[in-house]
Enzyme design. Structure first.
Site, mmCIF file in Angstrom:
data_model
loop_
_atom_site.group_PDB
_atom_site.id
_atom_site.type_symbol
_atom_site.label_atom_id
_atom_site.label_comp_id
_atom_site.label_asym_id
_atom_site.label_seq_id
_atom_site.Cartn_x
_atom_site.Cartn_y
_atom_site.Cartn_z
ATOM 1 N N LYS A 169 0.861 -1.175 0.000
ATOM 2 C CA LYS A 169 0.000 0.000 0.000
ATOM 3 C C LYS A 169 0.903 1.232 0.000
ATOM 4 C CE LYS A 169 -4.027 1.362 2.680
ATOM 5 N NZ LYS A 169 -4.417 1.629 4.038
ATOM 6 N N HIS A 212 -0.259 4.507 0.402
ATOM 7 C CA HIS A 212 -0.840 5.660 1.089
ATOM 8 C C HIS A 212 -1.217 5.222 2.504
ATOM 9 C CE1 HIS A 212 -4.139 3.356 -0.624
ATOM 10 N NE2 HIS A 212 -4.858 3.795 0.380
#
Ligand code: OMP
Length: 215
Positions: free
Chosen positions: A103, A105
Site C-alpha cells: 500500500k 498511502h
C-alpha cells in the site's frame, strides 16, 4: 489431550478430508487439510488453544507472532489473544501479518500490526508440505528486518522434498536454525483415526507415507 481433540475437530468440521487431492507440490494425496474450514467460533477456540498451548509448552521466547497472508492472519490474531488469556504475563506480545499487495498511502508498508524490525518473530502457518510457504514468509520477515525464532504449523505432513531425505519441517528447521513445531503430524492422524477410517483409506495413507514420507 489437545492433539486428539484437534484431529476430532478437524474431521467434524470437514477441514480434514480423505479422497484424492492434488497438492501445490503436484503430489496426489489421499488426504487434505483445509484450515479455512475451521470457521465456527467453537472450533476457532480449539484452534487457538492448540496453537497457544504448543507455543507455551515450547518455551520459545518471542516478541511478535507473524501470520502470513491469508490463512496465517486469523491464526496469529487468535493465538496471541489466547496466549494472553492463558498467561497474562505475556499479554503485551503482539501479532503482525503482511499485505499481499503493498500500500502506498495511509500507514504505508506491507506489514500490518506489530513492527518486525529488530524483533524476535514467531511464524504461525497452516500446513507444511515442501516448506515453500514458510520460505516465502522468511523473505517477507527478513525484508522487514525481523529475526525468525521459531515456526509453528497446525499440520506437519512429514514429507520429504524432492532433493532431501529429511522432512521439509526438519529441512526448514536446519536452514533457519530455529525450532519448527506442529500441533499434529500425519503419524498422529493415522494413529488417532486407525479405528474410524476404512481399511482402504488407512492403506492409502500408509502407502502415501511410504512413497513421500521422510526417512
Ligand atoms: P508447502 O508450501 O509446500 O509447505 O505447502 C503448504 C501449503 O499447501 C499450505 O499453506 C496450503 O496452502 C497447501 N496445503 C494445504 O492447505 N493442506 C494440505 O493438506 C496440503 C497442502 C499442499 O498443497 O501441500
Amino acid at each position: 489431550m489437545f492433539k486428539s481433540q484437534f484431529i476430532d475437530a478437524a474431521v467434524a468440521s470437514n477441514a480434514l478430508r480423505f479422497g484424492s487431492f492434488t497438492l501445490k507440490s503436484g503430489r496426489i494425496s489421499p488426504y487434505f487439510f483445509n484450515l479455512g474450514l475451521f470457521n465456527s467460533g467453537e472450533v476457532l477456540v480449539q484452534l487457538a488453544t492448540a496453537y497457544a498451548t504448543t507455543i507455551l509448552e515450547s518455551g520459545i521466547e518471542f516478541d511478535v507472532i507473524f501470520g502470513p497472508a491469508y490463512k496465517g492472519i486469523p491464526i496469529a490474531a487468535l493465538t496471541v489473544a489466547k496466549i494472553a488469556e492463558l498467561d497474562p504475563s505475556k499479554g503485551k506480545l503482539e501479532y503482525a501479518f503482511n499485505r499481499k499487495e503493498a500500500k502506498d498511502h495511509g500507514e504505508g508498508g506491507n506489514i500490518v500490526g506489530g513492527s518486525l524490525e529488530g524483533r524476535r518473530v514467531l511464524v504461525v502457518d497452516d500446513v507444511i508440505t515442501a516448506g515453500t510457504a514458510i520460505n516465502e514468509a522468511r523473505t517477507i520477515i527478513e525484508a522487514a528486518k525481523g529475526t525468525i525464532v521459531g515456526v509453528v504449523t497446525a499440520l506437519d505432513r512429514q514429507e520429504r522434498t524432492a532433493d532431501s531425505t529429511v522432512s521439509a519441517l526438519t529441512a526448514v528447521s536446519q536452514r533457519f536454525n530455529v525450532p519448527v513445531l506442529s500441533i499434529v503430524n500425519l503419524s498422529d492422524i493415522i494413529a488417532h483415526l486407525s479405528s474410524s477410517l476404512s481399511a482402504e483409506q488407512l492403506q492409502a495413507l500408509k502407502d502415501y507415507q511410504k512413497q513421500y514420507g521422510a526417512a
